[in-house]
Design a protein around this motif. Structure first.
Motif, short mmCIF file in Angstrom:
data_model
loop_
_atom_site.label_atom_id
_atom_site.label_comp_id
_atom_site.label_asym_id
_atom_site.label_seq_id
_atom_site.Cartn_x
_atom_site.Cartn_y
_atom_site.Cartn_z
N GLN A 168 0.82 -1.22 0.00
CA GLN A 168 0.00 0.00 0.00
C GLN A 168 0.86 1.27 0.00
N LEU A 169 2.12 1.14 0.35
CA LEU A 169 2.97 2.32 0.44
C LEU A 169 3.25 2.92 -0.93
N VAL A 170 3.18 2.11 -1.99
CA VAL A 170 3.47 2.61 -3.33
C VAL A 170 2.42 3.61 -3.80
N PRO A 171 1.12 3.27 -3.80
CA PRO A 171 0.13 4.28 -4.21
C PRO A 171 0.03 5.45 -3.25
N LEU A 172 0.29 5.21 -1.97
CA LEU A 172 0.29 6.34 -1.03
C LEU A 172 1.40 7.32 -1.38
N GLY A 173 2.61 6.80 -1.61
CA GLY A 173 3.73 7.67 -1.93
C GLY A 173 3.52 8.42 -3.23
N ALA A 174 2.96 7.73 -4.24
CA ALA A 174 2.76 8.35 -5.55
C ALA A 174 1.84 9.56 -5.46
N PHE A 197 -5.09 5.61 -4.35
CA PHE A 197 -4.76 6.21 -3.06
C PHE A 197 -5.85 5.89 -2.03
N GLU A 198 -7.10 6.07 -2.43
CA GLU A 198 -8.21 5.81 -1.50
C GLU A 198 -8.29 4.33 -1.15
N ALA A 199 -8.02 3.46 -2.13
CA ALA A 199 -8.05 2.02 -1.85
C ALA A 199 -6.94 1.62 -0.89
N ALA A 200 -5.77 2.26 -1.00
CA ALA A 200 -4.66 1.97 -0.10
C ALA A 200 -5.01 2.39 1.33
N ILE A 201 -5.65 3.54 1.48
CA ILE A 201 -6.08 3.98 2.82
C ILE A 201 -7.06 2.96 3.40
N ASP A 202 -8.02 2.53 2.60
CA ASP A 202 -9.00 1.55 3.08
C ASP A 202 -8.30 0.26 3.52
#
Length: 445
Positions: A168-174, A197-202
């Motif tokens: 999940q850190l990849v889409p968050l960082g991007a 990004f929203e899916a990674a937070i979920d």
């Protein structure tokens, strides 16, 4: 009357944001070299002032900290991710939460956890064999996630679950890489990457729910219960002093901010050691002399002086947090220039740590510059990887202890040889990540 700070003329609408987005690190260094202490530029529609004068930085972070607040991130992606946790909260909320958190970060508690940190490093090494090629950034992220989950949340998750967190850190960082279109567009405009990004937070919220469920019934009483951060928060929740949203925000902040900077510090330390064999040899000699055949522990930390200098020098050259922001609550004069209320003030560790005005041979990797003799007289805010003042990073002592023990544990058995191309290209997000995979060969010492 004080003057407006000097600075580059930007483009219409975008200001200097496109130049900044292409290479923030080069932009910040060039700005400091050209304008010195203070410079103004436009980040899209946002008026921004970069402050690179250590006296002014100390004033902003320490002496007059109450006149400078963190910008309000609650309406943007960072607020969506971290909410009102310790990193972003202000005023009474921050003071209450910081006071709650302090017992989890005392040196007396952390000293008692040193053996567990070493244990996590040993678990990592159990999967290594001489001759292996490992992604060191990924490995250091895994072990520092293990440590923060254990020491601050009281759980150990299976490797597969930790790997899911890492994914999940990849889409968050991007989402936080500088983008001039994002700088210029309103927050409500949909952009590429938003859905990921929203899916990674979920997904991470699901992990945190799982952690709480695993710990259910183990938080204990105020007098006898465990002192990890999650237990402290859950006891506060039981007293009606912690809402579910606040609990979530603190845990998300701890999970992400609690591992990332340490993982990057270790990654850059291994890279720099590989590029400087004479430094690596001296570090190995010290580890052999101090630790010998024992397991690295709290009793060794005070005596691995050169190892600590290596870590400090890695954070000088590659500060994981490469800039921080404040905004004045009223008009203020800084280094002879007028800065208006609400202006975004950028305090760039990257530019200050590499400034020719402040450091001799600033681009050289030279751990001995941290010796007492060479440190004497150096301004304390020529170097501020953990920020400073009342808002300094609460995890500073944990990060240093963790880095020392993990570095010593690995260096007791192995050396790492970088397999990629140099110089490194960096990827700017909330923190400074290497752009390429940090593949390194594991070699027996």
């Amino acid at each position: 009357m004080a003057e407006t700070p000097p600075g580059p003329n930007g483009e219409p609408l975008f200001g200097s944001s496109r130049t900044y987005a292409r290479d923030p690190f080069r932009f910040l260094s060039a700005l400091e070299a050209a304008y010195g202490d203070v410079a103004r530029f436009d980040m899209g529609p946002m008026d921004t002032v970069m402050v690179a004068d250590p006296d002014a930085i100390e004033r902003i972070l320490v002496a007059e900290a109450d006149r400078f607040r963190k910008p309000d991130f609650q309406g943007d992606a960072l607020g969506d991710l971290l909410g009102d946790g310790l990193l972003l909260s202000e005023g009474e909320t921050w003071e209450r939460q910081r006071e709650l958190a302090n017992p989890a970060f005392t040196m007396s508690r952390l000293a008692g956890m040193a053996d567990r940190i070493t244990g996590h490093a040993e678990s990592l090494l159990a999967d290594w064999t001489a001759g292996d090629a490992v992604d060191v950034e990924r490995s250091m992220t895994h072990v520092t996630l293990d440590v923060i989950l254990d020491l601050m949340m009281g759980v150990e998750l299976p490797d597969e679950r930790v790997a899911e967190i890492q994914a999940q850190l990849v889409p968050l960082g991007a989402r936080f890489e500088p983008d001039p279109v994002r700088f210029a567009a309103p927050q409500w405009v949909p952009m590429p990457g938003d859905r990921e990004f929203e899916a990674a937070i979920d997904a991470l919220d699901g992990v945190l729910d799982e952690v709480i469920e695993r710990r259910r019934g183990t938080f204990g009483s105020e007098e006898e219960g465990p002192t990890d951060f999650l237990s402290i928060l859950m006891r506060a929740r039981g007293r009606g002093e912690q809402s579910p949203d606040q609990l979530r925000d603190e845990m998300m902040t701890m999970l992400l901010a609690g591992h990332d900077t340490t993982a990057l510090t270790l990654t850059y330390s291994w890279f720099l050691l590989s590029e400087h064999p004479e430094v690596e040899r001296r570090l190995h000699e010290e580890v052999d002399d101090v630790v010998g055949d024992e397991r690295p522990g709290m009793e060794h930390v005070r005596d691995v002086e050169y190892l600590e200098w290596v870590i400090q020098e890695a954070m000088r050259l590659f500060p994981p947090v490469y800039t921080i922001f404040r905004e004045p609550t009223a008009d203020v004069e800084l280094a002879g220039y007028e800065v208006s209320e609400g202006t975004a003030i950028m305090l760039p560790q990257w530019a200050v740590h590499r400034s020719e005005r402040l450091w001799e041979e600033p681009d050289a990797f030279d751990p001995e510059r941290w010796s007492p003799e060479r440190s004497e007289g150096r301004h304390r805010f020529a170097y501020f990887p953990f920020g400073g003042g009342p808002r300094h990073c609460i995890g500073k002592h944990l990060a240093m202890l963790e880095a020392q023990l993990i570095l010593a544990t690995v260096a007791s058995d192995y050396r790492l040889e970088f397999m990629g191309e140099t110089p490194l290209d960096l990827m700017p997000s909330l923190t400074a990540h290497p752009e390429q995979e940090m593949r390194m060969r594991v070699l027996n010492r």
